[in-house]
Write an enzyme that holds these catalytic residues in place. Structure first.
Site: not given
Length: 305
Positions: A20, A39, A92, A158, A162, A192
């Site tokens: 993404l 990255d 992201n 997670y 979020k 993904t």
């Protein structure tokens, strides 16, 4: 139809070497923005930059694991050094360490919270300082997840991160409004490396990799598609066409775009003088507890033939 033109704007996209994040970086560059690709793998980051520049865009790589204030400062400083400014931040970067509650270690929890929640905070703080200094507004796009909206089995860390990101988007939209900095959370759903670990989606992801199109019940009903299907939302939110949109959680995937509701009261009841445990037990089934809310991400179901 308005033209989305980000010429002259500079963006940072964390975790944009693949998936993404790479789709977001490509979409921003395709609409004129200069992009700092981030990255932890130098080869992956450089390949991402190459793919953007070969497509006619402008990009540079900054290899650093997000989470710390130092990493956030590096990303902002790189944008300013290369492009003279920072206009857009997309947070992201993410990892998974899935385990049920009683098996999740402190390390599992902390790693996910650091990469998702803390990194969103540190990067947004550094970006907001620069945007306020520039005095020309800006855009923060925070990447959420359906897990943060509804919870998900095995994803304590997670889902918590979020959900926190959605709350930060609402809070920061108020704090940064005077600086004309918009802040929104996006809730992408795409095939993904993360979603292929979900059993309900895994066979469809595999079929897509073998060249088969995703069925309509997934693309429309579930809003599930490719990373590129989600990417259009980012340059839109970064554009002048979206300057009045802030504090929202916007879902996108496949052929579907949706606005998520903020948490709100849906049923109320009152007791003169206050509630007792007994009164709550008596009233609950026919008042506030009459329609309990569902939890978890519904598994996709193919329509019956």
């Amino acid at each position: 139809m308005p033209t989305i033109d980000l010429t002259g704007k500079a963006a940072v996209v964390t975790g944009s070497g693949r998936g993404l994040g790479l789709a977001y970086a490509h979409a921003l560059a395709a609409h004129g923005a200069s992009v700092v690709v981030n990255d932890i793998d130098e080869a992956v980051a450089e390949q991402a930059v190459k793919s953007i520049t070969e497509a006619g865009g402008t990009a540079v790589a900054e290899v650093v694991p997000v989470g710390s204030a130092e990493a956030a400062d590096r990303l902002v400083s790189r944008a300013v050094a290369e492009f003279g400014r920072l206009d857009v931040l997309v947070t992201n970067a993410g990892i998974l360490r899935d385990k049920v509650l009683w098996k999740m270690t402190d390390e599992d929890f902390d790693a996910v919270i650091t990469t998702h929640l803390r990194a969103t905070f540190t990067c947004a703080r550094a970006a907001s300082l620069r945007m306020r200094e520039q005095g020309e507004g800006g855009t923060l796009v925070l990447v959420g997840s359906p897990a943060g909206q509804r919870g998900n089995f095995g994803q304590t860390n997670y889902a918590a991160a979020k959900a926190g990101i959605a709350a930060m988007a609402r809070t920061w939209s108020m704090e940064l409004s005077r600086a004309n900095v918009t802040v929104n959370a996006i809730v992408p759903v795409a095939a993904t490396a993360m979603t292929e670990t979900i059993p309900a989606f895994a066979p469809y992801v595999e079929a897509m990799r073998n060249g088969e199109p995703l069925p309509d019940f997934l693309r429309k009903g579930e809003g599930f598609g490719t990373p590129e299907d989600c990417a259009a939302l980012v340059p839109f939110l970064a554009s002048d066409a979206a300057r009045g949109i802030t504090g929202q959680c916007v879902g996108i995937g496949g052929d579907k775009v949706a606005l998520w509701s903020h948490p709100r009261e849906i049923r109320t009841a009152y007791a003169d003088g206050g509630w007792t445990p007994e009164a709550l037990a008596d009233a609950w089934p026919t008042s506030v507890g009459a329609e309990p809310q569902t939890v978890g991400i519904p598994a996709p179901k193919a329509p019956e033939a």
